[in-house]
Design an enzyme around this catalytic site. Structure first.
Site, PDB file in Angstrom:
ATOM      1  N   ARG A   1       0.947  -0.948  -0.004  1.00 41.82           N
ATOM      2  CA  ARG A   1       0.141  -0.095  -0.116  1.00 41.82           C
ATOM      3  C   ARG A   1       0.878   0.912  -0.346  1.00 41.82           C
ATOM      4  O   ARG A   1       0.557   2.673  -1.161  1.00 41.82           O
ATOM      5  CB  ARG A   1      -1.066  -0.129   1.395  1.00 41.82           C
ATOM      6  CG  ARG A   1      -1.890   1.031   1.118  1.00 41.82           C
ATOM      7  CD  ARG A   1      -2.999   1.621   2.621  1.00 41.82           C
ATOM      8  NE  ARG A   1      -2.448   0.507   3.367  1.00 41.82           N
ATOM      9  CZ  ARG A   1      -2.731  -0.779   4.023  1.00 41.82           C
ATOM     10  NH1 ARG A   1      -3.744  -1.409   3.373  1.00 41.82           N
ATOM     11  NH2 ARG A   1      -2.352  -1.533   4.833  1.00 41.82           N
ATOM     12  N   THR A   2       1.374   1.181   1.114  1.00 41.01           N
ATOM     13  CA  THR A   2       2.730   2.544   0.904  1.00 41.01           C
ATOM     14  C   THR A   2       3.707   3.089  -0.423  1.00 41.01           C
ATOM     15  O   THR A   2       3.265   3.926  -0.660  1.00 41.01           O
ATOM     16  CB  THR A   2       3.448   2.137   2.102  1.00 41.01           C
ATOM     17  OG1 THR A   2       2.590   2.039   2.515  1.00 41.01           O
ATOM     18  CG2 THR A   2       3.853   3.504   2.350  1.00 41.01           C
TER      19      THR A   2
ATOM     20  N   LYS B   1      23.595  -9.044  -2.201  1.00 42.41           N
ATOM     21  CA  LYS B   1      25.101  -9.432  -2.496  1.00 42.41           C
ATOM     22  C   LYS B   1      26.022  -8.914  -0.970  1.00 42.41           C
ATOM     23  O   LYS B   1      26.805  -8.440  -1.450  1.00 42.41           O
ATOM     24  CB  LYS B   1      25.698  -8.692  -3.769  1.00 42.41           C
ATOM     25  CG  LYS B   1      25.136  -9.432  -4.559  1.00 42.41           C
ATOM     26  CD  LYS B   1      25.547  -8.252  -5.911  1.00 42.41           C
ATOM     27  CE  LYS B   1      24.181  -9.128  -7.449  1.00 42.41           C
ATOM     28  NZ  LYS B   1      25.166  -7.917  -8.541  1.00 42.41           N
TER      29      LYS B   1
ATOM     30  N   ARG C   1      11.906   2.451   2.487  1.00 41.04           N
ATOM     31  CA  ARG C   1      10.983   1.700   3.656  1.00 41.04           C
ATOM     32  C   ARG C   1      12.557   0.468   4.090  1.00 41.04           C
ATOM     33  O   ARG C   1      13.037  -0.305   3.487  1.00 41.04           O
ATOM     34  CB  ARG C   1       9.770   0.619   2.797  1.00 41.04           C
ATOM     35  CG  ARG C   1       9.467  -0.874   4.088  1.00 41.04           C
ATOM     36  CD  ARG C   1       8.330  -0.186   4.622  1.00 41.04           C
ATOM     37  NE  ARG C   1       7.403  -0.792   5.340  1.00 41.04           N
ATOM     38  CZ  ARG C   1       6.654  -0.436   5.719  1.00 41.04           C
ATOM     39  NH1 ARG C   1       6.209   0.803   5.855  1.00 41.04           N
ATOM     40  NH2 ARG C   1       5.660  -0.852   6.566  1.00 41.04           N
TER      41      ARG C   1
ATOM     42  N   HIS D   1       7.163   6.487  10.954  1.00 42.75           N
ATOM     43  CA  HIS D   1       6.720   6.742   9.642  1.00 42.75           C
ATOM     44  C   HIS D   1       5.774   7.733   9.537  1.00 42.75           C
ATOM     45  O   HIS D   1       4.896   7.550   9.222  1.00 42.75           O
ATOM     46  CB  HIS D   1       6.199   4.913   9.471  1.00 42.75           C
ATOM     47  CG  HIS D   1       4.919   4.326   8.426  1.00 42.75           C
ATOM     48  ND1 HIS D   1       5.764   5.597   6.879  1.00 42.75           N
ATOM     49  CD2 HIS D   1       4.306   3.462   8.430  1.00 42.75           C
ATOM     50  CE1 HIS D   1       4.502   4.828   5.726  1.00 42.75           C
ATOM     51  NE2 HIS D   1       3.798   4.446   7.174  1.00 42.75           N
TER      52      HIS D   1
END
Lengths: 310, 157
Positions: free
Chosen positions: A56-57, A85, A106, A134
């Site tokens: 959603r974000t 890696k 995120r 957030h």
């Protein structure tokens, strides 16, 4: 007024800056809905670096950029990227900031966004870092309250659920402490709002109450902000079921609430709001999620405006 | 213990720095914070622990031939705020001062939050803002988690 180079934590914002974002977000609503076209960010590229999935974000940021005529690049799954890696976040961000004009991050680790802001030559927006911050969630929550109630201050806001560990409710409580009003914290014993946050309310002279009983206060509220109670916070299934059932909002509990009371939720919900609430006049959680788009559009524009010509 | 005995145990130094009134049991941590043993130095470092003083037991650290910088010494106040520092010149105390907690702490303490990004393999040193002096409380500038009291000395790097 807006003088941020990055958006890492809601705690860094003055009330005037939040007001600037929310005022700007109002103008973005018709563009977010597709009713009005905009090419304000034509030629600009936003990079979404999602080190953990949050559909959603991510969609909300991508739509925000595209509705303004901009482009997006990025990844939603670090297993497909150089991170696998062993590349450091610092290097990934340095590289991405040399490609794009603005970065949305995120990450599962707390403090990741602050670190990214130190290595990025372009604005960084924190889209959630672990149990940390957030800030765009808080901004869209405030935008929703303002849109629905006409103003943020002066409302009686009830926040229910896991108030001890929930980062969303901590950031929201902090932000609301800048506006004033009355607050009621509704949580099971042991999951109440930490003293650190209620202390902030006391310093700002904001009245608050704590209760375990949602039904006893629901008819006094202007806004009810529901959150999830997580199973893993309880010693056994029985304890969880007992508490969770008393925090399950259903239609029958809304008979005596104020006519214009609104119900919010950061989503995703599990059992805490019954589907029979969805089509009542009080439900606003889907609208709230939709408000993420104009709010994020406003934020992207303000950050890029500030950096234009640098 | 009488005065005569104490003198024998803790002999004066000719030149250097005497870090006195260290909280009992913290001397080794003071040496660690100052990074004395990591530096390329020929200085003689003497450590005395559990020494009697008018206000109970204390630790003392002496660094011969080196005048430690004030900014270095201020870091000690993280774990032992009562410390006094004596700069010795030809057996005479040239200067004496208390340590003072700096506004930010960088590189000495690791964040106690195991999921803080600074505990990963990233090219940054942990950094904290001092948010309270007595008792000492510091806040990670990355994850915003607070660390105080004993937790600070437990998380020295």
């Amino acid at each position: 007024m807006f003088n941020k180079d990055h958006v890492v934590s809601i705690r860094e914002f003055e009330r005037e800056e939040i007001d600037t974002i929310l005022d700007h977000a109002v103008k973005m609503v018709p563009i977010a809905r597709g009713e009005k076209k905009s090419l304000e960010l034509e030629g600009k590229v936003l990079a979404t670096l999602f080190f953990e999935p949050s559909t959603r974000t991510m969609l909300s940021f991508e739509i925000a950029m595209k509705r303004l005529g901009g482009q997006t690049i990025g990844f939603a799954n670090p297993s497909q990227s150089s991170v696998k890696k062993g590349e450091t976040l610092a290097d990934t961000v340095r590289m991405a900031s040399s490609y794009a004009d603005i970065i949305v991050l995120r990450h599962p680790q707390e403090g990741a966004a602050r670190l990214a802001s130190k290595f990025s030559s372009k604005p960084v927006i924190n889209a959630g870092d672990g149990a940390g911050q957030h800030p765009t969630q808080t901004l869209l929550d405030l935008f929703t309250i303002k849109e629905e109630k006409g103003r943020i201050s002066g409302n009686h806001i009830g926040i229910a659920g896991d108030l001890k560990y929930g980062r969303t409710v901590h950031s929201l409580t902090h932000a609301l402490s800048m506006y004033g009003g009355e607050m009621t914290f509704i949580a099971p014993e042991g999951l109440q709002m930490p003293d650190e946050l209620t202390g902030e309310l006391e310093r700002e002279g904001i009245g608050y109450h704590k209760t375990e009983d949602l039904e006893s206060v629901i008819d006094q509220l202007d806004v009810l902000y529901m959150t999830r109670i997580q199973r893993e916070r309880f010693p056994n299934e029985e304890e969880y079921e007992k508490v969770a059932s008393s925090f399950n909002l259903h239609r029958g509990m809304l008979d005596d609430v104020k006519d214009d009371m609104i119900i919010m939720h950061p989503l995703p919900r599990v059992d805490e709001i019954s589907p029979d609430v969805d089509d009542t006049k009080h439900a606003r959680y889907f609208q709230q999620a939709a408000n993420g788009v104009p709010t994020r559009m406003a934020l992207i524009c303000l950050l890029l405006d500030r950096n234009r010509g640098l | 213990m009488d005065k005569e005995n104490r003198k024998i145990k803790i002999s004066p130094i000719r030149n250097g720095t005497v870090i006195d009134h260290i909280r009992k049991g913290q001397a080794l941590k003071v040496v660690k914070i100052l990074g004395i043993m990591k530096q390329d130095t020929d200085s003689v470092v003497s450590i005395a622990m559990n020494v009697d003083s008018s206000s109970g037991k204390k630790d003392i650290v002496k660094v011969e031939g080196r005048e430690l910088l004030r900014e270095e010494l201020d870091k000690i106040s993280l774990i032992s705020p009562e410390v006094t520092v004596n700069i010795i010149d030809d057996y005479v105390v040239k200067a004496k001062h208390r340590v003072k907690l700096p506004g930010t702490i960088k590189g000495i303490v690791r964040c106690r939050n195991t999921t803080c990004i600074t505990n990963q393999k990233e090219p940054v040193e942990p950094e904290f803002l001092v948010i309270h002096e007595k008792p000492v409380s510091i806040k990670c500038i990355y994850c915003e988690r607070e660390t105080k009291g004993e937790e600070i000395s437990e998380n020295l790097r």
